[in-house]
Design a protein around this motif. Structure first.
Motif, PDB file in Angstrom:
ATOM      1  N   GLN A 125       0.983   5.355  -0.337  1.00  0.00           N
ATOM      2  CA  GLN A 125       0.456   6.738  -0.322  1.00  0.00           C
ATOM      3  C   GLN A 125       1.441   7.914  -0.218  1.00  0.00           C
ATOM      4  OE1 GLN A 125      -3.217   7.953   0.022  1.00  0.00           O
ATOM      5  NE2 GLN A 125      -1.930   9.438  -0.766  1.00  0.00           N
ATOM      6  N   HIS A 156       3.968  -1.061   3.548  1.00  0.00           N
ATOM      7  CA  HIS A 156       3.171   0.198   3.939  1.00  0.00           C
ATOM      8  C   HIS A 156       3.945   1.451   3.864  1.00  0.00           C
ATOM      9  CE1 HIS A 156      -0.510   2.144   4.957  1.00  0.00           C
ATOM     10  NE2 HIS A 156       0.342   2.856   5.937  1.00  0.00           N
ATOM     11  N   ILE A 199       0.897  -1.267  -0.058  1.00  0.00           N
ATOM     12  CA  ILE A 199       0.184  -0.116  -0.168  1.00  0.00           C
ATOM     13  C   ILE A 199       1.020   1.338  -0.149  1.00  0.00           C
ATOM     14  CG2 ILE A 199      -1.851   1.258   1.070  1.00  0.00           C
ATOM     15  CD1 ILE A 199      -2.624  -1.398   2.428  1.00  0.00           C
ATOM     16  N   HIS A 227      -0.249  11.900  -3.569  1.00  0.00           N
ATOM     17  CA  HIS A 227      -1.439  11.653  -4.559  1.00  0.00           C
ATOM     18  C   HIS A 227      -2.098  10.605  -4.120  1.00  0.00           C
ATOM     19  CE1 HIS A 227       0.841  14.654  -7.106  1.00  0.00           C
ATOM     20  NE2 HIS A 227       1.877  13.867  -6.971  1.00  0.00           N
ATOM     21  N   PRO A 228      -3.369  10.188  -4.825  1.00  0.00           N
ATOM     22  CA  PRO A 228      -4.047   8.949  -4.521  1.00  0.00           C
ATOM     23  C   PRO A 228      -3.242   7.921  -4.214  1.00  0.00           C
ATOM     24  CG  PRO A 228      -5.119  10.435  -6.011  1.00  0.00           C
ATOM     25  CD  PRO A 228      -3.810  11.107  -5.998  1.00  0.00           C
ATOM     26  N   TYR A 229      -3.606   7.053  -3.657  1.00  0.00           N
ATOM     27  CA  TYR A 229      -2.937   5.763  -2.994  1.00  0.00           C
ATOM     28  C   TYR A 229      -2.812   4.784  -4.082  1.00  0.00           C
ATOM     29  CZ  TYR A 229      -6.536   2.426  -2.222  1.00  0.00           C
ATOM     30  OH  TYR A 229      -7.818   1.767  -2.360  1.00  0.00           O
ATOM     31  N   THR A 230      -1.735   3.922  -4.321  1.00  0.00           N
ATOM     32  CA  THR A 230      -1.996   2.667  -4.935  1.00  0.00           C
ATOM     33  C   THR A 230      -1.535   1.500  -4.386  1.00  0.00           C
ATOM     34  OG1 THR A 230       0.538   3.016  -5.705  1.00  0.00           O
ATOM     35  CG2 THR A 230      -1.133   4.211  -7.077  1.00  0.00           C
ATOM     36  N   SER A 282       2.598  12.074   5.266  1.00  0.00           N
ATOM     37  CA  SER A 282       1.707  13.217   5.895  1.00  0.00           C
ATOM     38  C   SER A 282       2.257  14.395   5.753  1.00  0.00           C
ATOM     39  CB  SER A 282       1.241  13.010   7.233  1.00  0.00           C
ATOM     40  OG  SER A 282       0.591  11.526   7.423  1.00  0.00           O
ATOM     41  N   TYR A 335       4.674   6.512  -9.870  1.00  0.00           N
ATOM     42  CA  TYR A 335       4.610   7.662  -9.044  1.00  0.00           C
ATOM     43  C   TYR A 335       6.054   8.200  -9.041  1.00  0.00           C
ATOM     44  CZ  TYR A 335       4.588  10.669  -4.563  1.00  0.00           C
ATOM     45  OH  TYR A 335       4.524  11.657  -3.792  1.00  0.00           O
ATOM     46  N   GLN A 381       3.086   5.764   3.989  1.00  0.00           N
ATOM     47  CA  GLN A 381       2.304   6.653   3.917  1.00  0.00           C
ATOM     48  C   GLN A 381       2.790   7.892   4.469  1.00  0.00           C
ATOM     49  OE1 GLN A 381      -1.377   5.961   5.995  1.00  0.00           O
ATOM     50  NE2 GLN A 381      -2.075   7.800   5.765  1.00  0.00           N
TER      51      GLN A 381
END
Length: 119
Positions: free
Chosen positions: A37, A112, A35, A40-43, A116, A52, A114
């Motif tokens: 993130q 994973h 996963i 931009h929108p996740y893939t 922020s 990306y 992500q």
């Protein structure tokens, strides 16, 4: 190997590939079902990670500091980092990054990722 050393090993490879603008190599450090993130929108999966990073500008660099590292299980490490993305034509972008890395066979891969932005 400590939790922080595991993260450093994985993230040094990631950084090297980001700095070299080698999106396929970046993606190779992720699990097949990762996963991802970014900003931009996740893939899900390596193809999205490669796309990306292929879209990122030449000259992009990454520098990171590990803030926290925790072993979740024998084969899982959680990391919380500050990452500074440098550009040739605009100011540095500082983000916070949460990662989970998983040991698969004898290798550790990002499962994973992500980002922020905390302004």
């Amino acid at each position: 190997m400590s939790d922080a050393q595991i993260l450093r090993t994985v993230l040094d490879r990631w950084k090297s590939a980001v700095d070299a603008h080698e999106p396929e190599r970046v993606a190779s450090y992720f699990t097949g079902d990762a996963i991802f993130q970014g900003l931009h929108p996740y893939t899900v999966g390596r193809a999205g990670v490669a796309a990306y990073y292929a879209a990122q500008p030449l000259g992009l660099t990454a520098a990171y500091d590990i803030r926290e590292a925790r072993r979740l299980a024998d084969d899982l490490v959680l990391g919380y980092l500050e990452v500074r993305f440098g550009f040739t034509d605009r100011p540095t972008l500082t983000v916070h990054l949460g990662v989970v890395v998983r040991r698969i066979d004898d290798d550790w891969l990002i499962e994973h990722y992500q980002v922020s932005r905390l302004d």
